[in-house]
Write a protein that holds these residues in place. Sequence first.
Motif, PDB file in Angstrom:
ATOM      1  N   LEU A  28       0.840  -1.202   0.000  1.00 52.95           N
ATOM      2  CA  LEU A  28       0.000   0.000   0.000  1.00 52.95           C
ATOM      3  C   LEU A  28       0.878   1.256   0.000  1.00 52.95           C
ATOM      4  N   GLN A  29       1.929   1.254   0.789  1.00 52.99           N
ATOM      5  CA  GLN A  29       2.860   2.379   0.808  1.00 52.99           C
ATOM      6  C   GLN A  29       3.467   2.591  -0.585  1.00 52.99           C
ATOM      7  N   ASP A  30       3.875   1.512  -1.241  1.00 53.31           N
ATOM      8  CA  ASP A  30       4.444   1.613  -2.590  1.00 53.31           C
ATOM      9  C   ASP A  30       3.441   2.191  -3.583  1.00 53.31           C
ATOM     10  N   ARG A  31       2.191   1.802  -3.456  1.00 53.70           N
ATOM     11  CA  ARG A  31       1.155   2.323  -4.356  1.00 53.70           C
ATOM     12  C   ARG A  31       0.968   3.821  -4.174  1.00 53.70           C
ATOM     13  N   ILE A  32       0.985   4.261  -2.934  1.00 48.33           N
ATOM     14  CA  ILE A  32       0.827   5.691  -2.671  1.00 48.33           C
ATOM     15  C   ILE A  32       2.049   6.450  -3.182  1.00 48.33           C
ATOM     16  N   LYS A  33       3.229   5.888  -2.992  1.00 43.41           N
ATOM     17  CA  LYS A  33       4.433   6.517  -3.530  1.00 43.41           C
ATOM     18  C   LYS A  33       4.349   6.629  -5.050  1.00 43.41           C
ATOM     19  N   LEU A  89      -5.053  12.560   1.334  1.00 42.42           N
ATOM     20  CA  LEU A  89      -5.119  11.132   1.067  1.00 42.42           C
ATOM     21  C   LEU A  89      -6.505  10.651   1.469  1.00 42.42           C
ATOM     22  N   PRO A  90      -6.968   9.573   0.869  1.00 43.79           N
ATOM     23  CA  PRO A  90      -8.259   9.022   1.305  1.00 43.79           C
ATOM     24  C   PRO A  90      -8.178   8.630   2.779  1.00 43.79           C
ATOM     25  N   SER A  91      -9.297   8.686   3.469  1.00 46.35           N
ATOM     26  CA  SER A  91      -9.301   8.347   4.887  1.00 46.35           C
ATOM     27  C   SER A  91      -8.903   6.888   5.096  1.00 46.35           C
ATOM     28  N   VAL A  92      -8.385   6.618   6.276  1.00 49.34           N
ATOM     29  CA  VAL A  92      -7.986   5.259   6.631  1.00 49.34           C
ATOM     30  C   VAL A  92      -9.176   4.315   6.483  1.00 49.34           C
ATOM     31  N   ARG A  93     -10.324   4.726   6.985  1.00 50.63           N
ATOM     32  CA  ARG A  93     -11.518   3.874   6.905  1.00 50.63           C
ATOM     33  C   ARG A  93     -11.918   3.598   5.461  1.00 50.63           C
ATOM     34  N   LYS A  94     -11.840   4.620   4.619  1.00 53.37           N
ATOM     35  CA  LYS A  94     -12.223   4.456   3.213  1.00 53.37           C
ATOM     36  C   LYS A  94     -11.293   3.468   2.510  1.00 53.37           C
ATOM     37  N   VAL A  95      -9.995   3.619   2.727  1.00 57.40           N
ATOM     38  CA  VAL A  95      -9.025   2.721   2.095  1.00 57.40           C
ATOM     39  C   VAL A  95      -9.203   1.293   2.624  1.00 57.40           C
ATOM     40  N   VAL A 105      -9.056  -4.465   3.969  1.00 49.88           N
ATOM     41  CA  VAL A 105      -7.930  -4.728   4.859  1.00 49.88           C
ATOM     42  C   VAL A 105      -8.229  -4.086   6.204  1.00 49.88           C
ATOM     43  N   ASN A 106      -7.476  -4.469   7.191  1.00 48.20           N
ATOM     44  CA  ASN A 106      -7.629  -3.928   8.524  1.00 48.20           C
ATOM     45  C   ASN A 106      -7.216  -2.441   8.525  1.00 48.20           C
ATOM     46  N   PRO A 107      -7.970  -1.574   9.178  1.00 52.57           N
ATOM     47  CA  PRO A 107      -7.584  -0.161   9.254  1.00 52.57           C
ATOM     48  C   PRO A 107      -6.179   0.049   9.838  1.00 52.57           C
ATOM     49  N   MET A 108      -5.750  -0.838  10.729  1.00 47.69           N
ATOM     50  CA  MET A 108      -4.400  -0.719  11.290  1.00 47.69           C
ATOM     51  C   MET A 108      -3.332  -0.917  10.204  1.00 47.69           C
ATOM     52  N   THR A 109      -3.636  -1.742   9.215  1.00 50.56           N
ATOM     53  CA  THR A 109      -2.720  -1.953   8.096  1.00 50.56           C
ATOM     54  C   THR A 109      -2.558  -0.657   7.310  1.00 50.56           C
ATOM     55  N   VAL A 110      -3.666   0.017   7.054  1.00 49.71           N
ATOM     56  CA  VAL A 110      -3.636   1.293   6.331  1.00 49.71           C
ATOM     57  C   VAL A 110      -2.897   2.331   7.165  1.00 49.71           C
ATOM     58  N   MET A 111      -3.202   2.378   8.455  1.00 48.31           N
ATOM     59  CA  MET A 111      -2.562   3.340   9.340  1.00 48.31           C
ATOM     60  C   MET A 111      -1.052   3.137   9.368  1.00 48.31           C
ATOM     61  N   LYS A 112      -0.613   1.890   9.356  1.00 49.03           N
ATOM     62  CA  LYS A 112       0.821   1.589   9.353  1.00 49.03           C
ATOM     63  C   LYS A 112       1.472   2.118   8.072  1.00 49.03           C
ATOM     64  N   SER A 113       0.803   1.949   6.940  1.00 48.90           N
ATOM     65  CA  SER A 113       1.307   2.483   5.662  1.00 48.90           C
ATOM     66  C   SER A 113       1.423   3.988   5.717  1.00 48.90           C
ATOM     67  N   LYS A 121       0.215  14.750   8.950  1.00 51.11           N
ATOM     68  CA  LYS A 121      -1.071  14.666   9.638  1.00 51.11           C
ATOM     69  C   LYS A 121      -1.530  16.086   9.933  1.00 51.11           C
ATOM     70  N   ARG A 122      -2.783  16.355   9.641  1.00 49.90           N
ATOM     71  CA  ARG A 122      -3.373  17.627  10.030  1.00 49.90           C
ATOM     72  C   ARG A 122      -4.521  17.296  10.966  1.00 49.90           C
ATOM     73  N   ARG A 123      -4.325  17.639  12.203  1.00 51.93           N
ATOM     74  CA  ARG A 123      -5.273  17.273  13.251  1.00 51.93           C
ATOM     75  C   ARG A 123      -6.709  17.634  12.867  1.00 51.93           C
ATOM     76  N   GLY A 124      -7.567  16.627  12.909  1.00 50.17           N
ATOM     77  CA  GLY A 124      -8.978  16.824  12.615  1.00 50.17           C
ATOM     78  C   GLY A 124      -9.308  16.927  11.138  1.00 50.17           C
ATOM     79  N   ARG A 125      -8.286  16.910  10.279  1.00 52.12           N
ATOM     80  CA  ARG A 125      -8.525  17.064   8.842  1.00 52.12           C
ATOM     81  C   ARG A 125      -8.079  15.860   8.036  1.00 52.12           C
ATOM     82  N   GLY A 126      -7.100  15.103   8.539  1.00 46.66           N
ATOM     83  CA  GLY A 126      -6.635  13.921   7.833  1.00 46.66           C
ATOM     84  C   GLY A 126      -5.167  13.991   7.457  1.00 46.66           C
ATOM     85  N   MET A 127      -4.817  13.217   6.465  1.00 48.23           N
ATOM     86  CA  MET A 127      -3.435  13.116   5.982  1.00 48.23           C
ATOM     87  C   MET A 127      -3.339  13.821   4.633  1.00 48.23           C
TER      88      MET A 127
END
Length: 122
Positions: free
Chosen positions: A15-20, A34-40, A46-54, A66-72
């Motif tokens: 997933l990290q490679d795809r975003i790169k 970036l799309p939200s963790v939940r959306k991805v 996949v598990n949201p923790m997997t997305v969060m790790k990426s 990270k922008r607090r309250g706004r996303g990535m």
Amino acid sequence: METQWRDDQPIYLQLQDRIKSMILDGSLAEGEALPSVRKVAAQFQVNPMTVMKSYQLLVDDGLVEKRRGRGMFCTEGARSRLLEQEKLHFISEEWPRIVDRMRRLGIAPEHLLAILSKEKKE
């Protein structure tokens, strides 16, 4: 992004490679969210923790913030930094293996340049 995962590498790294790749090809612009963790997680099942790790790896690399309250968001200068990182990786890690294989196969650099030159003309 395609949804098939390979077995040779953890999903979070794929997933990290795809975003790169999206950053490099311009489909994810600097300053863009970036799309939200939940959306991805839902999209790729996949598990949201997997997305969060990426995403965290991308933050650690300075490509995403990270922008607090706004996303990535993709950071300013991310594409140029990533391009330099990828060039360095290619030259130091991939190129020596390619040169070694060329030597083993008896492929002269001039032969490859001739092929490249021919492809440009077509």
